[in-house]
Write a protein that holds these residues in place. Structure first.
Motif, PDB file in Angstrom:
ATOM      1  N   ARG A 231       0.856  -1.195   0.000  1.00  0.00           N
ATOM      2  CA  ARG A 231       0.000   0.000   0.000  1.00  0.00           C
ATOM      3  C   ARG A 231       0.889   1.242   0.000  1.00  0.00           C
ATOM      4  N   ARG A 293      -3.407   6.534   0.076  1.00  0.00           N
ATOM      5  CA  ARG A 293      -3.394   5.093   0.348  1.00  0.00           C
ATOM      6  C   ARG A 293      -3.719   4.426  -0.977  1.00  0.00           C
ATOM      7  N   ARG A 334       3.876   0.672   2.337  1.00  0.00           N
ATOM      8  CA  ARG A 334       3.517   0.004   3.575  1.00  0.00           C
ATOM      9  C   ARG A 334       3.114  -1.436   3.279  1.00  0.00           C
ATOM     10  N   ALA A 336       0.208  -3.937   4.158  1.00  0.00           N
ATOM     11  CA  ALA A 336      -1.127  -4.135   4.720  1.00  0.00           C
ATOM     12  C   ALA A 336      -1.519  -5.602   4.586  1.00  0.00           C
ATOM     13  N   GLU A 360       1.029  -1.932   8.272  1.00  0.00           N
ATOM     14  CA  GLU A 360       0.538  -0.842   7.429  1.00  0.00           C
ATOM     15  C   GLU A 360       0.943   0.502   8.022  1.00  0.00           C
TER      16      GLU A 360
END
Length: 400
Positions: A231, A293, A334, A336, A360
């Motif tokens: 992400r 995001r 990130r 997730a 995340e």
């Protein structure tokens, strides 16, 4: 709230492993290495690139529960903040953890309704939060737009720069850190127990226990097919305000951020790309502004459409930001998960193989606490909180 209790340098219990190999030198892996080494366990950290080269080095530094839903993640977030306080007061992270409030703002009636519900949920979870009266908004936040109709002040929050925390813990720990040392697999015995780690350079490193804290790379090593989602998040950094602008005592978080993160009902947390505004006054006098995001995106480029959108929203909330220059735009990837919960615990079928990934946007907040928690699991101790919901057993691993 959980109260962290840290081991000192006393002689380790007999069930401690002799040598632990940790895959990944982000904030979780380095934190685990720090706690294990302080306990007297020999630790080798293998990092494919460099410490904090991933999400830990491209994060906003929020040590916060303001955007979390009540429940397990809220409980873990509160423990994360308590861990930072303990490490800062003990000297290990002195000067690296800055306590401050968070201001969640609403700019219309619909956002104000979301904000009121979220503030009530936070208060119900034991968080100190207060809806500000109009006069308080004017007095405490004179820099915000007149369109702001409601503000919730969340106390007990903090900030820490991820790569600096990693650097400090790496210096304070007594462990071996090998950079540019990618891992390509594990050697197991007939019972499934890991006996060695295979590096990309063709060498084997014997291990009594292994922790995989390699972010998105954990999926390949453990065969957790479809469990993890990269992400992307884009962030912006301004020049130093140098006293030209008034700065709030803590970050300004738009109620729309709650929707983008899925912390409030109706949030587009599953959208391919969503926006959520946070304006963060840094100790340097700069403002960190974010962000996006973006599910499934693995490039670290910034695009003009996203930068324009973030800046437009930021100036709408805090008009004087238009007087500052944008110095830098950057992004990070990130890790997730498909069910929005981290993956933490022992890997089924290998009693000495552990994983901690999928944090995340909560990695900085939870990093040191998760390192402390996982180090206990590796040493055969129970976790300080029930983490059964985070077990990797909820996914079916392929043969790694």
């Amino acid at each position: 709230m959980l109260s962290p209790s840290f081991h000192n340098d006393a002689a380790p219990p007999v069930n401690d492993p002799g040598h632990v190999v940790i895959v990944g030198a982000g904030i979780v892996g380095i934190s685990a290495a720090f706690f294990l080494s302080r306990r007297g366990v020999q630790v080798t950290v293998l990092e494919a690139a460099a410490p904090a080269a991933g999400a830990s080095g491209a994060s906003d530094g929020a040590v916060s529960v303001a955007s979390k839903r009540p429940g397990l993640m809220m409980q873990l977030g509160l423990a994360g903040i308590a861990t930072y306080r303990a490490l800062a007061s003990g000297g290990v992270l002195a000067g690296e953890f800055r306590e401050r409030p968070t201001f969640i703002v609403a700019s219309n009636a619909a956002e104000a309704e979301v904000l009121a519900e979220h503030a009530a949920a936070l208060a119900g979870a034991g968080v100190t939060v207060r809806l500000l009266a109009r006069a308080e908004i004017t007095g405490l936040l004179p820099m915000v737009s007149e369109e702001v109709v409601a503000v919730a002040r969340v106390e007990g929050e903090g900030h820490a720069i991820g790569y600096r925390v990693v650097e400090r813990l790496a210096r304070a720990g007594r462990f071996t850190l090998r950079r540019s040392a990618p891992v390509d697999g594990f050697v197991r015995d007939k019972t499934g127990r890991v006996t060695a780690v295979s590096t990309g350079q063709g060498g084997l490193i014997a291990a009594d226990a292994v922790l995989v804290a390699a972010g998105n790379g954990s999926e390949r090593l453990l065969g957790l097919s479809g469990a993890l989602i990269p992400r992307k998040g884009q962030l912006l950094l301004t020049e130093r305000a140098a006293g030209r602008l008034g700065a709030p005592a803590g970050p300004l978080m738009s109620s729309r951020y709650l929707l983008s993160k899925g912390a409030a009902k109706g949030g587009p947390a599953d959208a391919a790309r969503s926006f959520g505004l946070v304006i963060d006054p840094l100790a340097t006098g700069q403002f960190l502004i974010g962000g996006t995001r973006e599910d499934g995106v693995t490039n670290t480029h910034n695009d003009l459409a996203a930068v324009r959108h973030i800046l437009r929203e930021a100036v709408t909330l805090m008009p004087d930001l238009a007087r500052l220059r944008l110095l830098r735009a950057f992004s990070g990837i990130r890790t997730a998960t498909v069910d929005r919960l981290p993956i933490v615990g022992a890997v089924p079928g290998a009693e000495n193989l552990f994983v901690a990934t999928g944090f995340e946007g909560d990695g900085i907040c939870l990093g040191p606490f998760m390192g402390e928690l996982v180090h206990r699991l590796i040493c055969g101790e129970p976790a300080a909180v029930d983490i059964n919901a985070l077990s990797p057993a909820r996914f079916t691993p392929r043969a790694a």
